[in-house]
Scaffold this active site. Sequence first.
Site, short mmCIF file in Angstrom:
data_model
loop_
_atom_site.label_atom_id
_atom_site.label_comp_id
_atom_site.label_asym_id
_atom_site.label_seq_id
_atom_site.Cartn_x
_atom_site.Cartn_y
_atom_site.Cartn_z
N ASP A 151 -0.40 -12.30 8.44
CA ASP A 151 -0.33 -12.89 9.95
C ASP A 151 -1.02 -12.10 10.92
O ASP A 151 -0.82 -12.36 12.02
CB ASP A 151 1.10 -13.31 10.29
CG ASP A 151 2.13 -12.22 10.31
OD1 ASP A 151 1.50 -11.16 10.09
OD2 ASP A 151 3.21 -12.33 10.43
N SER A 186 11.02 -5.69 10.26
CA SER A 186 10.61 -6.82 9.95
C SER A 186 9.74 -6.97 8.44
O SER A 186 9.60 -8.03 7.78
CB SER A 186 9.38 -7.71 10.90
OG SER A 186 8.18 -6.75 11.05
N HIS A 226 1.98 -8.40 9.59
CA HIS A 226 2.69 -8.32 8.13
C HIS A 226 1.90 -8.73 6.99
O HIS A 226 0.86 -9.13 7.02
CB HIS A 226 3.98 -9.20 8.32
CG HIS A 226 4.67 -9.19 9.41
ND1 HIS A 226 4.54 -9.98 10.60
CD2 HIS A 226 5.51 -8.17 9.79
CE1 HIS A 226 5.24 -9.71 11.56
NE2 HIS A 226 5.98 -8.54 11.07
#
Length: 392
Positions: free
Chosen positions: A352, A42, A355
Amino acid sequence: MASTRIPLLLAVIVVAAFPAAKSAPTSSSSPAFKTVYAFGDSFTDTGNTHSTTGPYSFGYVSSPPYGATFFHRSTNRYSDGRLVVDFLADRLSLPSFLPPYLSLAAAGAPPAAEDGRHAAAAAHGVNFAVAGATAIEHEFFERNNLTVDITPQSIMTELGWFEAYLRRSPPETRAAVGDALFWVGEIGANDYAYSFMAADTIRQEQIRTMAVDRVTTFVEALLKKGAKYIIVQGLPLTGCLPLTMTLARPEDRDNISCVASVNKQSRAHNRHLLAGLRRLRQKYPAAVIAYADYAAAHLAVMRSPARYGFTEPFKTCCGAGGGAYNFEIFSTCGSPEVTTACSSPAKYVNWDGVHMTEAMYKAVAGMFFQDGSGRYCSPPFSAVLDRKTKGH
């Protein structure tokens, strides 16, 4: 971490949104590489999240305020804006950001796509990274009953996607593999996260050995396909993520106030990965295999956040307002409870809870691509460009 619904560096997979047009380059351009292929999880995924499976808490990447800072809409990037790989595209003056592979596959590109936008973007590279991906294959986690909320893709899945892409590409694309830059984004953090739920039966050393082996095997597979220029990222300081700090014991802290045991794990992984890359350098002396030290870049920011423009190194920018880190595990960014973010994301390291903000990714990219000391990228990125330009 008794709950089996705890997510780490994972993502519910959603229909991939094609990236927005790229801004003008933010740094000096270089004609050295015209094509980039990216891989990872991610931290590098620009939209391959393309499934309805995934973790409980990070399933809102297609919702506001993701993407708000740069794209002004969600592009399925786990940030408020651009990632390190996007700043790489800027650094190389590519005409667009790297399109996610699954959006190309869905459109039938390459080579017969009718959507010229997809085909044109793919001419300059493709991003195969997918959120939630592991280094170790999915079957290992299945055998150990660690499949809840897990993304089934691994780094070897991404290799298969790359091979499929080449098979569908024109001969000139396959022939130009040796001229492309291969960006292997960080991968392995998810492996440790999953195995933590079975700490009594699976030792960290086993995960480290297996994960590093998979990454080095993957890199060697690229070399065997003709890749000559590869940059491999290590893990960041995962002990400095708000999620980790929320779950860890308060006394488990290091000298930068992050989770000591988890940062120790990340550093051990990186040492073994670097040793593996050194072996590959000896075996393939004609190739350039650079190591991007994510942990070193992350540490530089955590030690002196103000130097990089940050006033909040620990709190989450997009969170529900809970606890010391503005992070609630079941009320995360983009959920119905969290539809807005902090007013100044550029002052925050963390976006968040897992990340980073665009500002942090930009800071890390600056260390990777502009610092010539070799402290953060070894050999320095400028040396990689020079080798490519000189053709040896």
